[in-house]
Write a protein that holds these residues in place. Sequence first.
Motif, PDB file in Angstrom:
ATOM      1  N   SER A  63       0.831  -1.205   0.000  1.00  0.00           N
ATOM      2  CA  SER A  63       0.000   0.000   0.000  1.00  0.00           C
ATOM      3  C   SER A  63       0.869   1.260   0.000  1.00  0.00           C
ATOM      4  CB  SER A  63      -0.983  -0.001   1.164  1.00  0.00           C
ATOM      5  OG  SER A  63      -0.311  -0.052   2.385  1.00  0.00           O
ATOM      6  N   LYS A  66       2.024   1.817  -3.555  1.00  0.00           N
ATOM      7  CA  LYS A  66       0.921   2.407  -4.319  1.00  0.00           C
ATOM      8  C   LYS A  66       0.789   3.896  -4.001  1.00  0.00           C
ATOM      9  CE  LYS A  66      -3.125   1.121  -3.021  1.00  0.00           C
ATOM     10  NZ  LYS A  66      -4.484   0.735  -2.717  1.00  0.00           N
ATOM     11  N   SER A  67       0.843   4.249  -2.735  1.00  0.00           N
ATOM     12  CA  SER A  67       0.710   5.646  -2.308  1.00  0.00           C
ATOM     13  C   SER A  67       1.862   6.516  -2.806  1.00  0.00           C
ATOM     14  CB  SER A  67       0.643   5.736  -0.789  1.00  0.00           C
ATOM     15  OG  SER A  67      -0.491   5.080  -0.305  1.00  0.00           O
ATOM     16  N   TYR A  91      -4.158  -4.037  -7.526  1.00  0.00           N
ATOM     17  CA  TYR A  91      -3.961  -4.283  -6.094  1.00  0.00           C
ATOM     18  C   TYR A  91      -5.248  -4.844  -5.485  1.00  0.00           C
ATOM     19  CZ  TYR A  91      -3.195  -3.248  -1.136  1.00  0.00           C
ATOM     20  OH  TYR A  91      -3.092  -3.339   0.225  1.00  0.00           O
TER      21      TYR A  91
END
Length: 191
Positions: A63, A66-67, A91
Amino acid sequence: MTPDERKEYVKYRIESAYKTVDAAKVLAENGFWNSTVNRLYYAVFYAVNALLVMNNIQTKSHSATKSQFSLHFVRTGKFDKKYGKLLAKLYDWRQKGDYENIFDYNDNSVQPLFAPVKEMIQLIERDINNNKMKEFTSADDILDFAIDSEQQAVDFYTGLAKNAKTDDMREVFQQFAKEEIGHKTRLTSIK
């Protein structure tokens, strides 16, 4: 991580991204759709991870990866929003396919993902290679980079020709590939 270690790691991750797409194709050919989604996600994850490492951006989770991609590359306009959405979709789909027991993907939902996944990996690789340009220390480094870029273009156009839907398009892409071969030959003769 030293600069040389970073380069090797990034190279390995990009190679892994392409190999993982190839694995996804084998899984798709055999109808393993949830596993195909898993491999497509990891292909993009490896490429995004390479991009972040190349830019000295550390992450410790999926995560966070992704961020950070969204923060540093999508919101800044370096990459189109569609690539941030693709990473987020893959995801989420991987999570569903891997962890929800009664969830199965199919041919119609998964096959359309291959083209944007490959496109995203190629764009990330191009961005990484453009960053490498800043690190050239000699004319030979520049020529090696240019020769490699021409070969990538040959491979790209050859692939497009192979998958062209009409003879006219196939001929155009073959001509483009031939021109890139000419560029590569000229560069090689200079070196």
